[in-house]
Design an enzyme around this catalytic site. Structure first.
Site, PDB file in Angstrom:
ATOM      1  CE  LYS A  59      37.195  -8.236 -35.573  1.00 53.13           C
ATOM      2  NZ  LYS A  59      36.287  -9.101 -35.487  1.00 53.13           N
ATOM      3  CG  ASP A  98      34.143  -7.975 -39.705  1.00 51.65           C
ATOM      4  OD1 ASP A  98      34.282  -8.827 -41.563  1.00 51.65           O
ATOM      5  OD2 ASP A  98      33.795  -8.834 -39.596  1.00 51.65           O
ATOM      6  CE  LYS A 113      30.134  -9.171 -40.593  1.00 50.13           C
ATOM      7  NZ  LYS A 113      30.199 -10.263 -39.850  1.00 50.13           N
ATOM      8  CG  ASP A 167      34.246  -5.926 -36.280  1.00 44.21           C
ATOM      9  OD1 ASP A 167      33.973  -6.727 -35.136  1.00 44.21           O
ATOM     10  OD2 ASP A 167      34.934  -7.108 -36.935  1.00 44.21           O
ATOM     11  CG  ASP A 178      31.902 -12.812 -41.321  1.00 41.48           C
ATOM     12  OD1 ASP A 178      33.149 -11.422 -40.939  1.00 41.48           O
ATOM     13  OD2 ASP A 178      31.563 -12.796 -41.435  1.00 41.48           O
ATOM     14  CD  GLU A 218      36.140 -10.438 -39.009  1.00 39.14           C
ATOM     15  OE1 GLU A 218      35.984 -11.198 -39.255  1.00 39.14           O
ATOM     16  OE2 GLU A 218      36.769  -8.539 -37.669  1.00 39.14           O
ATOM     17  NE  ARG A 278      37.416 -17.055 -35.466  1.00 38.67           N
ATOM     18  CZ  ARG A 278      36.569 -17.581 -35.107  1.00 38.67           C
ATOM     19  NH1 ARG A 278      36.572 -18.810 -35.306  1.00 38.67           N
ATOM     20  NH2 ARG A 278      35.505 -17.101 -34.363  1.00 38.67           N
TER      21      ARG A 278
HETATM   22  N1  BES Z   1      32.860  -8.803 -36.445  1.00 32.04           N
HETATM   23  C1  BES Z   1      32.368 -10.384 -36.209  1.00 32.04           C
HETATM   24  C2  BES Z   1      31.340 -10.760 -34.507  1.00 32.04           C
HETATM   25  C3  BES Z   1      29.905  -9.566 -34.507  1.00 32.04           C
HETATM   26  C4  BES Z   1      29.068  -9.489 -35.334  1.00 32.04           C
HETATM   27  C5  BES Z   1      30.254  -8.933 -34.172  1.00 32.04           C
HETATM   28  C6  BES Z   1      27.917  -8.912 -34.713  1.00 32.04           C
HETATM   29  C7  BES Z   1      29.271  -7.188 -33.381  1.00 32.04           C
HETATM   30  C8  BES Z   1      28.236  -7.557 -34.161  1.00 32.04           C
HETATM   31  C9  BES Z   1      33.464 -11.582 -36.654  1.00 32.04           C
HETATM   32  O1  BES Z   1      34.259 -10.946 -37.369  1.00 32.04           O
HETATM   33  C10 BES Z   1      32.104 -11.907 -37.207  1.00 32.04           C
HETATM   34  O2  BES Z   1      32.225 -11.897 -38.301  1.00 32.04           O
HETATM   35  N2  BES Z   1      32.055 -13.369 -36.821  1.00 32.04           N
HETATM   36  C11 BES Z   1      31.677 -14.729 -37.412  1.00 32.04           C
HETATM   37  C12 BES Z   1      32.609 -15.563 -37.156  1.00 32.04           C
HETATM   38  C13 BES Z   1      31.694 -16.794 -38.387  1.00 32.04           C
HETATM   39  C14 BES Z   1      32.139 -16.195 -39.568  1.00 32.04           C
HETATM   40  C15 BES Z   1      32.694 -18.387 -37.293  1.00 32.04           C
HETATM   41  C16 BES Z   1      30.076 -14.660 -36.785  1.00 32.04           C
HETATM   42  O3  BES Z   1      29.621 -14.012 -35.644  1.00 32.04           O
HETATM   43  O4  BES Z   1      29.002 -14.771 -37.428  1.00 32.04           O
HETATM   44 ZN    ZN Z   2      34.862  -8.832 -37.477  1.00 27.81          ZN
HETATM   45 MN    MN Z   3      34.053 -11.120 -39.448  1.00 27.36          MN
END
Ligand code: BES
Ligand code: ZN
Ligand code: MN
Length: 504
Positions: A268, A273, A280, A291, A350, A352, A354
């Site tokens: 990825k 992000d 966020k 990210d 968010d 994204e 996947r």
């Molecule tokens: N890049 C983030 C996950 C992340 C968070 C990585 C903190 C490193 C540190 C990912 O894209 C994300 O935002 N995931 C969301 C998913 C949710 C919206 C289902 C999350 O984990 O909150």
């Molecule tokens: Zn992300």
């Molecule tokens: Mn995200």
């Protein structure tokens, strides 16, 4: 690409006298015993060491250190004694750590140091001495290219020579070759993660991978047009709100037999992000420049495999995008058709990573028919809630691959913990309007529903493991072999997996 060691090289030499400004680093066990060459080098200073140990309550415990400044009877400006604990217990990763520790004991001003690669019972084996140098080169890395105002006394000398004193110099040099290749890969991954997103946007990320060509990696960059033609609408949807164009990079190293199916490593690469329209909160959003740690690991791994001429066929495929809110950005409720033909309802923009993985994994599987697929992604905050920053989360459809990764993790210290997959979790991503939705609906089991989503893009016959590295890809808690935020996590793990099981 980062060069392996920032030490004076080659780092191995027979024990020799050190200049008066030098630092001497030696090891003792938990009985405060030294090896014969070390005893000879210490000479009359041994008594001083014994007294200092007593005064400091230094007992030679693994990882502890005793420092003496201008010790009487020694030419060196500083003597550092590092405890190894019980030497019978020492594993490869412990020597790597000791090397990092040794380098960390050098004052910034030190220009010359010798590390005695010896244990009480005698010389370290070539591989052990090489592991010391490996750990030292990982520890020596600092991402300081944007620091312009360092004071003179904070700057290391222009040249610094660190010598690992060994008996078998040729053996140690030989053993170090592959480790230098791996260290180079780790440092490249760290550089990519540390780089800010205004500098490292998708096109620039892709451009930097071209450096791999000089070590024999075939590199192809797919632009937006090429991805549109392939039908990568899941990936492209993520990037459509950004003024920076998305890219996919395919890296191939063919060091194995011609007929052998390659190992596939997928990353990825979200250069930044923001969350997109499901934006966020501001707190710690700056971390989202990291990210792309999964993609960085894949690039570092390909560099390492090529540099050490690994006898294996491997392909690295990374999806590189930027997730931004914009008038053209993807909306919650949008439905996209992935390259696989499966449709996805976007619930949260968010989630994204996947979406990016869905298309690159599908693409890699169709094109390369790999022996296995390992993907790495800073995918969910939920995996950090579950495992903290010690273990990466591992999801797998294949016990053998999972066990091998677990073992490689224990051996390198880049540990993975297996998490469950099950039809009950899979149901949570069924959608009212499309084949699936991109979140589970609630936060519960968030790392698992993310993995279930990815699983829908992998056929059951291909062994697959997904590593959620959200907790390990970047890390402000430093350790003996890493003082950098971008950790380069995964390069050592996957190199070990390849070395131990796929290079025969
Ligand atoms: N890049 C983030 C996950 C992340 C968070 C990585 C903190 C490193 C540190 C990912 O894209 C994300 O935002 N995931 C969301 C998913 C949710 C919206 C289902 C999350 O984990 O909150
Ligand atoms: Zn992300
Ligand atoms: Mn995200």
């Amino acid at each position: 690409m980062a060069d392996a060691p920032k030490l004076g090289f080659g780092p191995f030499a027979a024990p020799a006298k050190l200049g008066p400004s030098g630092v001497l680093i030696v090891f003792c066990d938990d009985a405060l015993k030294f090896g014969p060459a070390t005893r000879a080098a210490l000479g009359s200073a041994s008594g001083l060491v014994a007294r200092a140990a007593k005064a400091e309550r230094f007992t030679g415990k693994n990882g502890s250190a005793l420092e003496l400044i201008v010790p009487e009877g020694l030419k060196a400006a500083r003597l550092v004694v590092i405890g190894t604990g019980k030497t019978a217990d020492l594993k490869a990763k412990d020597f790597v750590k000791l090397g990092g520790l040794a380098l960390g004991k050098l004052p910034v001003s030190a220009s010359e140091a010798t590390v005695f690669a010896e244990l009480p019972k005698g010389a370290m084996k070539p591989g052990q001495a090489a592991d010391l140098a490996f750990g030292a080169s990982l520890r020596a890395y600092a991402f300081d290219r944007y620091k312009t105002k360092r004071k003179d006394d904070e700057k290391p000398p222009a040249s610094r020579s660190v010598t690992v004193a060994v008996g078998d110099v040729a053996g140690a040099r030989k053993a170090y070759e592959s480790r230098a290749a791996i260290a180079g890969g780790v440092l490249t991954a760290r550089d990519l993660v540390n780089e800010p997103a205004n500098v490292l946007y998708p096109e620039e990320f892709a451009r930097r991978t071209l450096a791999l060509k000089k070590s024999g990696v075939a590199v192809e960059v797919l632009d937006v047009k090429a991805m549109e033609k392939l039908g990568m609408r899941a990936l492209l949807g993520v990037g459509q709100g950004s003024s920076r164009e998305s890219r996919v990079v395919v890296m191939r190293w063919n060091g194995g037999r011609k007929a052998d199916a390659p190992l596939a490593f997928i990353g990825k690469g979200v250069c930044f992000d923001t969350g997109g329209i499901s934006i966020k909160p501001a707190a710690s959003m700056e971390d989202m420049k990291g990210d792309m740690a999964g993609a960085a690991c894949v690039v570092g791994l390909m560099q390492a495999l090529a540099a050490r001429k690994a006898k294996v066929n491997a392909v690295g495929v990374i999806g590189v995008v930027e997730n931004m809110p914009d008038g053209n950005a993807q909306r919650p409720g949008d439905i996209v058709t992935s390259m696989s033909g499966q449709t996805i309802e976007i619930i949260n923009t968010d989630a994204e990573g996947r979406l990016v993985l869905a298309d690159v994994i599908w693409y890699a599987a169709q094109r390369f028919k790999p022996k296995f697929i390992v993907d790495l992604a800073t995918l969910t905050g939920a995996i950090i809630v579950a495992l903290g920053q010690e273990y990466a989360g591992m999801f797998a459809n294949d016990d053998k691959l999972a066990e091998r990764l677990t073992k490689a993790g224990e051996d390198t210290g880049e540990k993975v913990w297996r998490m469950p997959l099950a039809p009950e979790y899979d149901k949570m991503i069924d959608s009212k309007f499309a084949d699936m939705k991109n979140t589970g609906g609630s936060r519960w089991g968030g790392a698992i529903t993310a993995a279930q989503f990815i699983k829908r893009f992998v056929d059951d016959k291909t062994p697959w493991a997904h590593l959620d590295i959200a907790g390990t890809g970047f890390d402000s808690r430093h350790n003996d072999i890493n003082k950098s935020w971008g950790s380069g996590w995964g390069v050592r793990l996957l190199d070990r997996l390849v070395q131990d099981y796929y290079e025969k």
